[in-house]
Design a protein around this motif. Structure first.
Motif, PDB file in Angstrom:
ATOM      1  N   GLU A  49       0.837  -1.193   0.000  1.00 28.35           N
ATOM      2  CA  GLU A  49       0.000   0.000   0.000  1.00 28.35           C
ATOM      3  C   GLU A  49       0.875   1.247   0.000  1.00 28.35           C
ATOM      4  O   GLU A  49       2.006   1.233   0.479  1.00 28.35           O
ATOM      5  CB  GLU A  49      -0.896   0.060   1.246  1.00 28.35           C
ATOM      6  N   SER A  50       0.310   2.326  -0.500  1.00 26.03           N
ATOM      7  CA  SER A  50       0.971   3.623  -0.443  1.00 26.03           C
ATOM      8  C   SER A  50      -0.096   4.708  -0.472  1.00 26.03           C
ATOM      9  O   SER A  50      -1.255   4.449  -0.817  1.00 26.03           O
ATOM     10  CB  SER A  50       1.949   3.802  -1.615  1.00 26.03           C
ATOM     11  N   GLY A  72      -0.817   6.875   2.208  1.00 27.48           N
ATOM     12  CA  GLY A  72      -1.254   7.363   3.508  1.00 27.48           C
ATOM     13  C   GLY A  72      -0.513   8.639   3.885  1.00 27.48           C
ATOM     14  O   GLY A  72       0.631   8.860   3.497  1.00 27.48           O
ATOM     15  N   LEU A  91      -5.320   6.221  -1.859  1.00 26.10           N
ATOM     16  CA  LEU A  91      -4.477   5.091  -1.509  1.00 26.10           C
ATOM     17  C   LEU A  91      -4.324   4.172  -2.710  1.00 26.10           C
ATOM     18  O   LEU A  91      -5.252   4.021  -3.499  1.00 26.10           O
ATOM     19  CB  LEU A  91      -5.063   4.312  -0.343  1.00 26.10           C
ATOM     20  N   THR A 113      -0.899   1.239   5.567  1.00 30.50           N
ATOM     21  CA  THR A 113      -0.461   2.617   5.393  1.00 30.50           C
ATOM     22  C   THR A 113      -1.293   3.505   6.330  1.00 30.50           C
ATOM     23  O   THR A 113      -2.511   3.345   6.430  1.00 30.50           O
ATOM     24  CB  THR A 113      -0.573   3.074   3.925  1.00 30.50           C
ATOM     25  N   GLN A 114      -0.624   4.415   7.025  1.00 28.08           N
ATOM     26  CA  GLN A 114      -1.290   5.223   8.043  1.00 28.08           C
ATOM     27  C   GLN A 114      -1.999   6.428   7.420  1.00 28.08           C
ATOM     28  O   GLN A 114      -1.384   7.200   6.666  1.00 28.08           O
ATOM     29  CB  GLN A 114      -0.261   5.728   9.066  1.00 28.08           C
TER      30      GLN A 114
END
Length: 120
Positions: free
Chosen positions: A6-7, A9, A20, A114-115
């Protein structure tokens, strides 16, 4: 070996937007159901949205009308989550998940998360 990454965030203000992405890589023969989940502090993981080819996407009630899930099958079923009108309560670690076949068997894979932090 299959990986989901994932990316996208970030820290964003209430009312803002984020997109996202979830990229799949490795020995991928086919991809079926995919979904976005999230875990907020002190809460259990919950399904945010899910997508399957040929079916209407589903969303948890709290994000309907604000989030949109999509996937690009031309890019190894890269999945996206467009998040608009973000609220403080959307703060969580977001994970992607997918049912993927390596040509011999199907397995469910998860990304590392991802945050997303929504705060003023």
């Amino acid at each position: 070996q299959v990986q989901l990454v994932e990316s996208g965030g970030a820290l964003v203000q209430p009312g803002g937007s984020l997109r996202l992405s979830c990229a799949a890589s490795g020995s991928i023969f086919a991809v079926s159901d995919m979904g976005w989940y999230r875990r907020a502090p002190g809460k259990q993981r919950e399904l945010v949205a899910a997508i399957t080819d040929g079916a209407k996407p589903i969303y948890t009630a709290s994000v309907k009308g604000r989030f949109t899930i999509s996937r690009d099958n031309a890019k190894n079923a890269t999945m996206y989550l467009q998040m608009n009108s973000l609220k403080v309560e959307d703060t969580a670690v977001y994970y992607c998940s997918g049912a993927i076949s390596n040509g011999r068997s199907w397995s469910n894979y998860w990304g590392q998360g991802t945050q997303v932090t929504v705060s003023s």
